[in-house]
Write a protein that holds these residues in place. Sequence first.
Motif, short mmCIF file in Angstrom:
data_model
loop_
_atom_site.label_atom_id
_atom_site.label_comp_id
_atom_site.label_asym_id
_atom_site.label_seq_id
_atom_site.Cartn_x
_atom_site.Cartn_y
_atom_site.Cartn_z
N ALA A 46 43.06 41.56 35.26
CA ALA A 46 43.37 42.07 36.61
C ALA A 46 43.42 40.87 37.55
CB ALA A 46 42.33 43.09 37.05
N LYS B 132 44.69 40.40 40.73
CA LYS B 132 44.86 40.50 42.18
C LYS B 132 44.09 39.41 42.93
CE LYS B 132 41.12 43.83 42.98
NZ LYS B 132 40.87 44.65 41.79
N ASN C 270 47.61 45.03 41.59
CA ASN C 270 47.32 46.21 42.41
C ASN C 270 48.27 46.42 43.57
OD1 ASN C 270 44.69 45.39 41.17
ND2 ASN C 270 44.08 47.31 42.17
N ILE D 165 48.44 48.59 38.45
CA ILE D 165 47.17 49.33 38.35
C ILE D 165 46.65 49.81 39.70
CG2 ILE D 165 46.53 48.14 36.20
CD1 ILE D 165 44.58 46.40 37.77
N MET E 191 43.76 56.94 32.90
CA MET E 191 43.11 55.79 33.53
C MET E 191 42.09 56.30 34.53
SD MET E 191 43.18 53.97 36.66
CE MET E 191 43.72 52.44 37.38
N VAL F 72 38.90 54.77 37.52
CA VAL F 72 38.05 53.76 38.15
C VAL F 72 36.77 54.48 38.57
CG1 VAL F 72 37.87 51.99 39.95
CG2 VAL F 72 40.13 52.68 39.11
N MET G 297 35.65 47.76 33.79
CA MET G 297 35.95 46.55 34.55
C MET G 297 34.82 45.54 34.26
SD MET G 297 37.61 48.48 37.86
CE MET G 297 36.39 48.06 39.05
N SER G 298 34.79 44.43 34.99
CA SER G 298 33.83 43.37 34.67
C SER G 298 32.39 43.91 34.56
CB SER G 298 33.88 42.27 35.73
OG SER G 298 35.14 41.65 35.70
N ARG H 47 40.15 46.60 32.03
CA ARG H 47 40.85 45.85 33.07
C ARG H 47 39.84 44.90 33.73
NH1 ARG H 47 41.28 51.24 34.29
NH2 ARG H 47 40.00 50.72 36.08
N ILE H 48 39.96 43.62 33.40
CA ILE H 48 38.92 42.67 33.80
C ILE H 48 39.47 41.62 34.76
CG2 ILE H 48 37.17 41.05 32.96
CD1 ILE H 48 36.81 43.94 31.89
N GLY H 49 38.86 41.52 35.94
CA GLY H 49 39.28 40.52 36.93
C GLY H 49 38.24 39.42 37.09
N THR H 50 37.16 39.74 37.81
CA THR H 50 36.13 38.76 38.15
C THR H 50 35.62 37.95 36.97
OG1 THR H 50 35.47 40.41 39.78
CG2 THR H 50 33.99 38.55 39.47
N ARG I 217 36.40 37.03 43.71
CA ARG I 217 37.55 36.99 44.62
C ARG I 217 37.06 36.51 45.97
NH1 ARG I 217 38.74 41.31 41.15
NH2 ARG I 217 37.45 42.76 42.31
#
Length: 238
Positions: free
Chosen positions: A34, A36, A57, A79, A161, A163, A201-202, A217-220, A226
Motif C-alpha cells: 500500500a 499511498k 487509495n 484500494i 475486502m 478494513v 494491514m501492518s 495490504r501492507i504500507g507502513t 507516513r
Amino acid sequence: MTTIATRLQTVKSHIAEAARNAGRRPEDILLLAASKTNPPEKVREAWEAGQTVFGENYLQEGLIKIRALADLPIEWHFIGPIQSNKTKPIAENFAWAHSVDREKIAVRLSNARPESLPPLQVCVQVNVSGEVTKSGIAPEQAAELAAFVNQLPRLKLRGLMAVPELTSATALQREQFQIMWQIFEQLKKDGFDIDTLSMGMSEDMDIAIAEGATIVRIGTAIFGPRRYAIPEELAPRQ
Ligand SMILES: *Cc1c(COP(=O)(O)O)cnc(C)c1O
C-alpha cells in the motif's frame, strides 16, 4: 540492501511465519504494498526489491505514480473509496478495485472498462466494524452486491475486502476477520467462483492471516511511517 528492501524481506518472513502458524502455505497469501503518500521513487525501490503488486487509495496520486512508473509491469490495485465521478480513470488504469461498495459504482466501472483490457478484478468492500466513517456495504447485504457484480460483463468478482476497526482488543479484532471469513465461505457454498479475502494491514496482519486472508495490504511496515499528509490538491474531495 536499502531500507525498503530490508523491510520488505522482514514483512515477507513475517507473513510466512504467520501462515505456517495457521497451518497455511505462505504462497497462498499475496502481499500488496500500500504505497499511498510514498513518491514514485520509493515504489520503484520496492519494485527493484522484488515487489510487483501495489495499491493506491487516491486516484490523482495513483495516476501520477502509474505514469511515472509506466516502464515497469506493476500490477496496480485501487484500494481507496471510489467516487462515482472517478470510475472511468480507475477502470482504465487499474487491474483491480478492492473497494466496490454499491451497485452504481459497479455498473460504472464495468461500462468504463476498456475492451482491450481483461475484466477489472473486483472485491466487494464490507464495513465489518459498522463504523459510520467507513466505506463498505453492511455484512448482511454483501451477498446481494456480490451477485450483482458477478453478472456485470466487464468485472470479475474475486472476493471480499475489509478494513476492520483497529483495536488493541485482540478478540474483537479477530471477531471482525472471522465474520469476513464466514461471509466468504457462505458465498463459495452458494456457488460464487471467488478466491480472495483482502484483509490485514501492518498492525493486524497476523490475525488476518490466521483468520484466512489471501491478500494483505501492507504500507507502513514496508515504506516506514507516513510522515506527510497527501498534498491537498491530491486529496479526494468528498
Ligand atoms: C493505508 C492502507 C493500508 C496499509 O496500512 P498500513 O497500516 O500502513 O499497513 C491498507 N489498506 C488500506 C485500504 C489503506 O488505506
